[in-house]
Design an enzyme around this catalytic site. Sequence first.
Site, short mmCIF file in Angstrom:
data_model
loop_
_atom_site.label_atom_id
_atom_site.label_comp_id
_atom_site.label_asym_id
_atom_site.label_seq_id
_atom_site.Cartn_x
_atom_site.Cartn_y
_atom_site.Cartn_z
N HIS A 48 52.53 35.51 86.48
CA HIS A 48 52.83 35.84 87.87
C HIS A 48 52.26 34.77 88.78
O HIS A 48 51.19 34.24 88.50
CB HIS A 48 52.23 37.21 88.25
CG HIS A 48 52.85 37.77 89.47
ND1 HIS A 48 52.42 37.44 90.72
CD2 HIS A 48 53.90 38.61 89.62
CE1 HIS A 48 53.18 38.09 91.61
NE2 HIS A 48 54.08 38.79 90.97
N ASP A 107 57.44 43.77 85.17
CA ASP A 107 58.70 43.85 84.43
C ASP A 107 58.51 44.05 82.94
O ASP A 107 59.48 44.24 82.22
CB ASP A 107 59.52 42.57 84.67
CG ASP A 107 59.98 42.46 86.10
OD1 ASP A 107 60.43 43.49 86.64
OD2 ASP A 107 59.86 41.38 86.69
N1 CMC Z 1 55.61 32.24 79.13
C1 CMC Z 1 55.06 31.07 78.74
N2 CMC Z 1 54.41 30.23 79.56
C2 CMC Z 1 54.31 30.59 80.85
C3 CMC Z 1 54.85 31.77 81.33
C4 CMC Z 1 55.53 32.63 80.43
N3 CMC Z 1 56.07 33.78 80.83
N4 CMC Z 1 54.62 31.89 82.67
C5 CMC Z 1 53.94 30.78 83.02
N5 CMC Z 1 53.75 30.00 81.91
C6 CMC Z 1 52.99 28.72 81.86
C7 CMC Z 1 53.81 27.58 82.45
O1 CMC Z 1 54.56 26.92 81.45
C8 CMC Z 1 52.71 26.71 83.01
O2 CMC Z 1 52.12 26.03 81.95
P1 CMC Z 1 51.53 24.51 82.19
O3 CMC Z 1 50.42 24.66 83.18
O4 CMC Z 1 51.08 24.07 80.85
O5 CMC Z 1 52.70 23.71 82.72
C9 CMC Z 1 51.67 27.72 83.52
O6 CMC Z 1 51.85 28.88 82.71
C10 CMC Z 1 51.85 28.10 85.00
O7 CMC Z 1 53.17 28.57 85.17
P2 CMC Z 1 54.07 28.25 86.43
O8 CMC Z 1 55.51 28.28 86.03
O9 CMC Z 1 53.57 27.02 87.12
O10 CMC Z 1 53.73 29.50 87.35
P3 CMC Z 1 54.57 30.02 88.56
O11 CMC Z 1 53.61 30.70 89.44
O12 CMC Z 1 55.40 28.92 89.15
O13 CMC Z 1 55.60 31.05 87.90
C11 CMC Z 1 56.53 33.04 87.05
C12 CMC Z 1 55.41 32.43 87.91
C13 CMC Z 1 56.50 34.57 87.20
C14 CMC Z 1 57.90 32.53 87.54
C15 CMC Z 1 56.32 32.63 85.56
O14 CMC Z 1 55.08 33.14 85.11
C16 CMC Z 1 57.46 33.09 84.67
O15 CMC Z 1 58.46 32.37 84.51
N6 CMC Z 1 57.35 34.30 84.03
C17 CMC Z 1 58.44 34.86 83.25
C18 CMC Z 1 59.45 35.52 84.18
C19 CMC Z 1 58.92 36.84 84.75
O16 CMC Z 1 58.38 37.66 84.04
N7 CMC Z 1 59.17 37.03 86.06
C20 CMC Z 1 58.77 38.26 86.76
C21 CMC Z 1 57.67 38.05 87.75
S1 CMC Z 1 56.90 39.57 88.30
C22 CMC Z 1 58.13 40.43 89.15
C23 CMC Z 1 58.68 39.72 90.30
O17 CMC Z 1 57.96 39.31 91.23
O18 CMC Z 1 59.90 39.60 90.36
#
Ligand code: CMC
Length: 429
Positions: free
Chosen positions: A307, A364
């Site tokens: 998140h 989720d």
């Molecule tokens: N699986 C594997 N690696 C992950 C995941 C995941 N679900 N989420 C984040 N990471 C890693 C990412 O690769 C990055 O690694 P590194 O630092 O080595 O590059 C690190 O963790 C930070 O991730 P980020 O993408 O920079 O974080 P963000 O804040 O931009 O993204 C997120 C947040 C929710 C989009 C992401 O965690 C994600 O894609 N999760 C899966 C989709 C999901 O479950 N979405 C629902 C969110 S909660 C409900 C809502 O608000 O809608």
Amino acid sequence: MAEVAKLKTPDGKELDLPIVEGTERERALDISKLRSSADLITLDEGYVNTGSCTSAITFLDGEKGILRYRGYPIEQLAQQCHFMEVCYLLIYGELPTHEQFENFSRTLRRHTLLHEDMRLFYDGFPRDAHPMAILGSVVGAMSTFYQDSLDPHDPDQVDISIVRLLAKLPTIAAFAYKKSVGQPYVYPSNDLSYCANFLRMMFAVPSEPYEVDPDFVSALNLLLIVHADHEQNCSTSTVRMVGSSLANLFASISAGISALWGPLHGGANEACVQMLEQIRRDGSNVKKYVDMAKDKHNNFRLMGFGHRVYKNFDPRAKIIKAACDKVLAKQKVRDPIFDVAVELERVALSDPYFIERKLYPNVDFYSGVIYRAIGIPLQMFTVLFAIGRLPGWIAHWVEMHASPTTKICRPRQIYIGPTERPFLPMDKR
Ligand code: CMC
């Protein structure tokens, strides 16, 4: 004297940037005069570190796993409230008295029907259309049916639009489902509660009696409450951004629905159950999928994990996981994907990759398991999220318009394209 931060610019100017502090002691640098006084802007892709507004609706502390609506902890609201009370709280700022609650619920009940011409839209949608596409389209089309209430500056027009949206969204959603399975539309029954009415519109058929299961009603009520607001997330920021141009409420909410649909946002609940199913079919080899999620050459991510704000347990995931037990206990056969989810959580949470990045299950991760137990089909999961999030979107849209400092949202950019060059006629390219 107000606190300031000192900034020294590359050309040697010294600037005082005022510090803005919220009621929970969060602090921000006010950079609104930076460009006019120093010819500098800030750059923050994805708005990771940018506050777009001040807001009195929802507080969340991602480090401590705290979520409160108007000051009330989510755990207390989820256990003790009716979703309608939470709608009222978010939109009007206080919990309703008994009388206010009765009035509010009675008014909503009078607006659950769709205009019959609006029902005809459903004949035109392909049967396999995604219900989120239908939801966004029909909500957008509300601006064509209610042209008498599109002025964002008229409080009466805004009030009736709020009522129409809250009352009709479950009907719009249930009709989308009925269309996809070729069953007759079930009209709302206004003697039922919000959640019971929705379940009846989804699952009743004219040829058989239908009894709403009270445990399913409570589970749905809880799920809608935990989804009801989450401050400046992608869809809420979209609603604010669209609304900031003075677009009407229906158009703004329709845009929010589109933003919610994406798998990184609300669409993650559907994607998460698809992932859990895939793991189950693949012999429940959880470790293989955790390894895939860690592999930088593979764009697979664990859906329902991680998140932007929570760097600790998402409090909503805790509430939903606890509710899973009760709903699953009613099932004769245990849903195998729940066991896959529990094992996936265990393996991921003991893996250094997830520990170091503070990646925990989010809202989720378990919600899809409950939706399945209630009988909600996969494609409707994000629609349920939208019904839950609607009062939050409305509250933010209303708050934005009430603020004397609101401006049209219009970010800046740093241009990195070609510098000026002469036009080349086609025969010279
Ligand atoms: N699986 C594997 N690696 C992950 C995941 C995941 N679900 N989420 C984040 N990471 C890693 C990412 O690769 C990055 O690694 P590194 O630092 O080595 O590059 C690190 O963790 C930070 O991730 P980020 O993408 O920079 O974080 P963000 O804040 O931009 O993204 C997120 C947040 C929710 C989009 C992401 O965690 C994600 O894609 N999760 C899966 C989709 C999901 O479950 N979405 C629902 C969110 S909660 C409900 C809502 O608000 O809608």
